[in-house]
Design a protein around this motif. Structure first.
Motif, PDB file in Angstrom:
ATOM      1  N   ASP A  95       0.805  -1.222   0.000  1.00 28.08           N
ATOM      2  CA  ASP A  95       0.000   0.000   0.000  1.00 28.08           C
ATOM      3  C   ASP A  95       0.837   1.271   0.000  1.00 28.08           C
ATOM      4  OD1 ASP A  95       0.724   0.247   2.643  1.00 28.08           O
ATOM      5  OD2 ASP A  95      -1.120  -0.632   3.406  1.00 28.08           O
ATOM      6  N   GLY A  96       2.128   1.140  -0.235  1.00 24.71           N
ATOM      7  CA  GLY A  96       2.961   2.323  -0.465  1.00 24.71           C
ATOM      8  C   GLY A  96       3.518   2.968   0.793  1.00 24.71           C
ATOM      9  N   LEU A  97       3.253   2.375   1.951  1.00 26.24           N
ATOM     10  CA  LEU A  97       3.771   2.975   3.184  1.00 26.24           C
ATOM     11  C   LEU A  97       5.301   2.967   3.206  1.00 26.24           C
ATOM     12  CD1 LEU A  97       2.899   4.078   6.068  1.00 26.24           C
ATOM     13  CD2 LEU A  97       3.603   1.852   6.885  1.00 26.24           C
ATOM     14  N   PRO A 105      13.647  11.661   5.314  1.00 26.31           N
ATOM     15  CA  PRO A 105      15.052  11.436   5.731  1.00 26.31           C
ATOM     16  C   PRO A 105      15.198  10.414   6.860  1.00 26.31           C
ATOM     17  CG  PRO A 105      14.312  13.664   6.333  1.00 26.31           C
ATOM     18  CD  PRO A 105      13.167  13.005   5.655  1.00 26.31           C
ATOM     19  N   PHE A 268       9.624  -1.014  -2.501  1.00 28.37           N
ATOM     20  CA  PHE A 268       8.523  -0.788  -3.437  1.00 28.37           C
ATOM     21  C   PHE A 268       8.000  -2.126  -3.893  1.00 28.37           C
ATOM     22  CE2 PHE A 268      12.272   1.824  -4.445  1.00 28.37           C
ATOM     23  CZ  PHE A 268      11.905   2.947  -3.738  1.00 28.37           C
ATOM     24  N   THR A 273       8.958  -0.160  -9.115  1.00 27.70           N
ATOM     25  CA  THR A 273      10.280   0.225  -8.665  1.00 27.70           C
ATOM     26  C   THR A 273      10.234   0.903  -7.318  1.00 27.70           C
ATOM     27  OG1 THR A 273      11.176   0.544 -10.846  1.00 27.70           O
ATOM     28  CG2 THR A 273      12.347   1.564  -9.062  1.00 27.70           C
TER      29      THR A 273
ATOM     30  N   GLU B  48       9.857  10.526 -10.673  1.00 27.14           N
ATOM     31  CA  GLU B  48      10.450   9.520  -9.790  1.00 27.14           C
ATOM     32  C   GLU B  48      11.968   9.427  -9.951  1.00 27.14           C
ATOM     33  OE1 GLU B  48       6.870   6.865  -8.237  1.00 27.14           O
ATOM     34  OE2 GLU B  48       8.199   5.831  -9.632  1.00 27.14           O
ATOM     35  N   PHE B  53      13.776   7.654  -6.842  1.00 26.29           N
ATOM     36  CA  PHE B  53      13.135   6.340  -6.778  1.00 26.29           C
ATOM     37  C   PHE B  53      13.452   5.470  -7.989  1.00 26.29           C
ATOM     38  CE2 PHE B  53       9.850   8.275  -3.824  1.00 26.29           C
ATOM     39  CZ  PHE B  53      10.333   7.603  -2.724  1.00 26.29           C
ATOM     40  N   ARG B  54      13.840   6.096  -9.094  1.00 23.56           N
ATOM     41  CA  ARG B  54      14.198   5.337 -10.289  1.00 23.56           C
ATOM     42  C   ARG B  54      15.557   5.784 -10.778  1.00 23.56           C
ATOM     43  NH1 ARG B  54       9.326   3.073 -13.028  1.00 23.56           N
ATOM     44  NH2 ARG B  54       7.594   3.849 -11.819  1.00 23.56           N
ATOM     45  N   SER B  72      20.823   8.917  -3.628  1.00 25.67           N
ATOM     46  CA  SER B  72      19.827   8.015  -3.050  1.00 25.67           C
ATOM     47  C   SER B  72      20.238   6.557  -3.138  1.00 25.67           C
ATOM     48  CB  SER B  72      18.483   8.198  -3.760  1.00 25.67           C
ATOM     49  OG  SER B  72      18.616   7.803  -5.108  1.00 25.67           O
ATOM     50  N   LEU B  87      17.165  14.609   1.469  1.00 30.09           N
ATOM     51  CA  LEU B  87      15.716  14.433   1.642  1.00 30.09           C
ATOM     52  C   LEU B  87      15.149  15.361   2.717  1.00 30.09           C
ATOM     53  CD1 LEU B  87      15.382  10.561   1.327  1.00 30.09           C
ATOM     54  CD2 LEU B  87      14.421  12.274  -0.216  1.00 30.09           C
ATOM     55  N   ASP B  88      16.009  15.841   3.592  1.00 35.16           N
ATOM     56  CA  ASP B  88      15.569  16.767   4.627  1.00 35.16           C
ATOM     57  C   ASP B  88      15.047  18.076   4.007  1.00 35.16           C
ATOM     58  OD1 ASP B  88      15.262  17.438   7.377  1.00 35.16           O
ATOM     59  OD2 ASP B  88      17.047  18.713   7.253  1.00 35.16           O
ATOM     60  N   ILE B  92       7.911  15.058  -0.658  1.00 35.88           N
ATOM     61  CA  ILE B  92       7.445  14.232  -1.773  1.00 35.88           C
ATOM     62  C   ILE B  92       6.015  13.777  -1.496  1.00 35.88           C
ATOM     63  CG2 ILE B  92       7.783  12.060  -3.023  1.00 35.88           C
ATOM     64  CD1 ILE B  92      10.781  12.372  -2.551  1.00 35.88           C
ATOM     65  N   LEU B  94       3.488  11.412  -3.110  1.00 40.91           N
ATOM     66  CA  LEU B  94       3.381  10.381  -4.136  1.00 40.91           C
ATOM     67  C   LEU B  94       1.964  10.324  -4.683  1.00 40.91           C
ATOM     68  CD1 LEU B  94       5.340   7.745  -2.087  1.00 40.91           C
ATOM     69  CD2 LEU B  94       6.168   8.847  -4.159  1.00 40.91           C
ATOM     70  N   SER B  97      -0.823   6.934  -1.365  1.00 41.50           N
ATOM     71  CA  SER B  97      -0.198   5.952  -0.497  1.00 41.50           C
ATOM     72  C   SER B  97      -1.129   5.710   0.670  1.00 41.50           C
ATOM     73  CB  SER B  97       1.157   6.456  -0.004  1.00 41.50           C
ATOM     74  OG  SER B  97       1.014   7.668   0.693  1.00 41.50           O
ATOM     75  N   GLY B  98      -1.116   4.486   1.147  1.00 48.61           N
ATOM     76  CA  GLY B  98      -1.987   4.137   2.265  1.00 48.61           C
ATOM     77  C   GLY B  98      -1.164   3.632   3.420  1.00 48.61           C
ATOM     78  N   GLY B  99      -1.725   2.688   4.152  1.00 52.48           N
ATOM     79  CA  GLY B  99      -0.978   2.068   5.232  1.00 52.48           C
ATOM     80  C   GLY B  99      -1.031   2.818   6.536  1.00 52.48           C
ATOM     81  N   LEU B 100      -1.786   3.932   6.564  1.00 52.01           N
ATOM     82  CA  LEU B 100      -1.830   4.698   7.810  1.00 52.01           C
ATOM     83  C   LEU B 100      -3.197   4.604   8.473  1.00 52.01           C
ATOM     84  CD1 LEU B 100      -0.007   7.912   6.525  1.00 52.01           C
ATOM     85  CD2 LEU B 100       0.935   6.199   8.042  1.00 52.01           C
ATOM     86  N   THR B 112       6.307  11.634  11.623  1.00 57.67           N
ATOM     87  CA  THR B 112       7.065  12.020  10.434  1.00 57.67           C
ATOM     88  C   THR B 112       7.928  13.257  10.708  1.00 57.67           C
ATOM     89  OG1 THR B 112       5.231  11.178   9.118  1.00 57.67           O
ATOM     90  CG2 THR B 112       6.863  12.509   7.968  1.00 57.67           C
ATOM     91  N   LEU B 154       1.864  15.590   5.079  1.00 52.72           N
ATOM     92  CA  LEU B 154       3.059  14.782   5.346  1.00 52.72           C
ATOM     93  C   LEU B 154       4.216  15.254   4.458  1.00 52.72           C
ATOM     94  CD1 LEU B 154       1.279  11.329   5.603  1.00 52.72           C
ATOM     95  CD2 LEU B 154       2.545  12.449   7.454  1.00 52.72           C
TER      96      LEU B 154
END
Lengths: 273, 339
Positions: A95-97, A105, A268, A273, B48, B53-54, B72, B87-88, B92, B94, B97-100, B112, B154
């Motif tokens: 789920d992208g977490l 960071p 990922f 990716t 990305e 990320f890529r 990275s 990254l500080d 970003i 995206l 995104s879930g999971g929260l 965060t 976030l």
């Protein structure tokens, strides 16, 4: 950021542990199937098999609760460390977490420290509850000497540590949709052949040999050496507790799991990716 | 102007498909830049790569002075500390995104915030995205728009110098989008550099200092929203009604045309019946730019909701002409957009 990067990593790891614990306790299914299940099963087995054990049989001399306590401690270890970690990491990757965490960071180690923290707290609590229920509700005698407790400590520690790294490593083969089957199936199977649900001595030799490859059998055996009378060692397939071999097998699994984790961990899901 | 992002000759291919094909782009510090393009144009791939990320196949990329491909990479020479420092300074958001679900917005934001060296106060960010009432409720209970605002919260909690927003308002209702634009405008006002990808032309027109149109991995046009594709200088279409029929013609001098029409046709109240003067809208210009590159069913980056269907339907239905249904008052007829 704090001046000391290690302190920063640990502080974030502690924070992640708190967050993980909150998420864990809020997910009722997880609490039941990984945390409460061994406790419920211990109570169930004690009630169901209480009479036959009292009447005497192969495992004469101990109550059903005492007989199943080490098995349920071992079962708890694999559930709270391996199963819980594999399931949660697979979900969080899908789920992208994980990707979102990777976009901050936060040091990656803090994420893993959070997982370890969660497993340590849940395993320790679960084991304590199991021991308390066994002692207080079913009158199971607990070891009185330091030597048994020392064995208990290192078997538990190695079991939990190995289960956690193997869970993280295994999460990579599961997607959120398949995680239930891919993780829970093998765990259940392993519990059956490792002597968790019925006596290891009643399992055919070739299945015993299969089980002996995996760590759960050794955690269960180690726990039996702690909670069962010493003369029960003769019922083991080797006729002894094999502490040395137990330590070696668990340590190898831990190191192997750690190496696989470090080499294959993905932030990922596949194809994105 | 100092450069926040520099892209030179960026290329990335997946198998035979060239996702990004020699892209050049410079984005200045404090600028709000919108990347427009159909699905599969290479927008997300480009972003990305910029986010680290890529990995790219060719070209040179600098984001806040660092090469994202090096900084990275955990095995890169710069090491992890440098990645964290980089990254500080970046936020970003995206594509989703879930999971929260099991946490509350306040818990997610507080945790965060700890990762950043000079985070914004959690309360301030919650207020900025308008989630005060939901701050202590489970994220599972938030609406789609509220979740997206949490995603942005976030993204900005670390007080980033540079903010990536990948299709931030897909699935929003009109009111939520307006509120969201206000939030982005205030971030821009604070000096945050913003790189936005979007399907919505009005969003780009409203927010961006400059827009870049990409299709098939190449930059087709790059200008301010007003001037994109030279549309400010393009001929206007004048239409009116005469003898029960609709007439129109295209002219470089619409004011004169209107004067002629007024002299000839004005009714007793001085109005020319059904008079309109239009220039191509940003959407018209955009659609004509990408039309040669859009293949129906060519959808590398996956289906992304209504924005894509809306774009594709119009493209497959043929290029819109001059927006002849748009009615504007003759005196202020310009781009068909009210500023």
């Amino acid at each position: 950021m704090t001046t000391n990067p290690t302190a920063h990593t640990i502080r974030l790891g502690a924070n992640r542990t708190g967050l993980e614990l909150r998420m864990f306790t809020r997910e009722k299914e997880a609490v039941f199937f990984t945390f409460l299940l061994p406790i419920v099963l211990l109570a169930l087995f004690s009630v169901v098999f209480g009479d036959s054990f009292a009447a005497g049989g192969d495992e004469a001399g101990v109550s059903a609760a005492r007989y199943f306590l080490p098995a349920m401690v071992a079962s708890g270890v694999i559930l709270t460390s391996f199963q819980s970690t594999a399931l949660s990491v697979a979900m969080e990757r899908d789920d992208g977490l994980l990707k979102r965490l990777r976009s901050t960071p936060m040091p990656p180690s803090s994420f893993f420290l959070g997982k370890v923290g969660l497993v340590v707290v849940t395993s320790a609590t679960q084991t304590l509850v199991l021991l308390a229920v066994a002692r207080l509700a079913f009158g199971v005698p607990l070891p009185q000497d330091a030597e048994h407790w020392l064995t208990f400590a290192w078997v538990l520690l190695l079991g939990v540590a190995g289960g956690t790294v193997l869970g993280i490593a295994f999460s990579s083969v599961a997607s959120a949709r398949s995680a239930g089957a891919v993780v829970i199936g093998p765990v259940l199977l392993l519990q059956f052949i490792s002597g968790v649900y019925f006596p290891y001595s009643q399992i055919p030799t070739w299945l015993q040999q299969v089980a002996a490859v995996f760590p759960l059998k050794w955690v269960a055996q180690g726990m039996r050496s702690v909670f069962l009378p010493d003369d029960f060692a003769s019922l083991e397939s080797a006729g002894a507790w094999e502490h040395g071999r137990t330590a070696v097998v668990l340590l190898l699994w831990f190191i192997g799991g750690l190496v696989v984790c470090l080499r294959t961990f993905r932030w990922f899901k596949r194809g994105t990716t | 102007m100092t450069k926040a992002i520099v892209i030179e000759g960026l290329s990335k291919r997946y198998g035979d498909k060239r996702a990004v094909d020699g892209l050049d782009l410079v984005i200045g510090e404090g600028e709000c830049f919108a990347l427009l393009g159909p699905n599969g144009a290479g927008k997300t791939t480009t972003v990305e790569i910029l986010e680290g990320f890529r990995q790219r196949d060719a070209g040179d990329v600098r984001v806040l002075g660092e090469d994202p491909g090096v900084v990275s990479n955990p095995r890169g020479r710069r090491g992890r500390a440098s990645r964290a420092e980089w990254l500080d300074r970046i936020g970003i958001v995206l594509q989703g995104s879930g999971g929260l679900d099991l946490l509350t917005p306040r818990e997610a934001l507080s945790s965060t915030a700890l990762a950043y060296s000079r985070p914004r106060p959690v309360e301030e960010v919650i207020a900025a995205v308008g989630l005060e009432e939901k701050a202590d409720q489970r994220i599972a209970g938030l609406s789609g728009g509220q979740r997206r605002r949490l995603d942005v919260a976030l993204g900005i909690i670390g007080r980033p110098e540079l903010l990536f927003l990948d299709e931030p308002t897909t699935g929003f209702d009109p009111k939520a989008r307006r509120d969201f634009w206000g939030l982005i405008a205030s971030l821009r006002h604070d000096g945050t550099t913003i790189l936005l990808t979007t399907h919505y032309l009005d969003e780009a027109e409203h927010l961006a200092d400059r827009v870049g149109v990409v299709a098939a991995g190449r930059l087709l046009a790059l200008d301010t929203p007003e001037n994109l594709g030279g549309r400010a200088g393009q001929d206007a279409t004048v239409t009116w009604e005469e003898g029960g029929r609709r007439h129109s013609f295209v002219t470089a001098r619409p004011t004169r045309a209107v004067a002629d029409l007024t002299a000839r046709l004005a009714t007793a109240d001085g109005e020319v019946p059904e008079l309109t003067v239009t220039r191509p809208s940003l959407e018209d210009t955009y659609l004509s730019l990408i039309a040669p590159h859009v293949v129906v069913g060519d959808d590398v980056e996956g289906v992304k909701g209504e924005g894509m269907q809306r774009d594709d339907l119009q493209v497959t239905a043929g290029r819109p002409s001059g927006g002849s249904t748009r009615h504007t008052e003759p005196g202020r007829a310009t781009n068909g957009v009210t500023r």
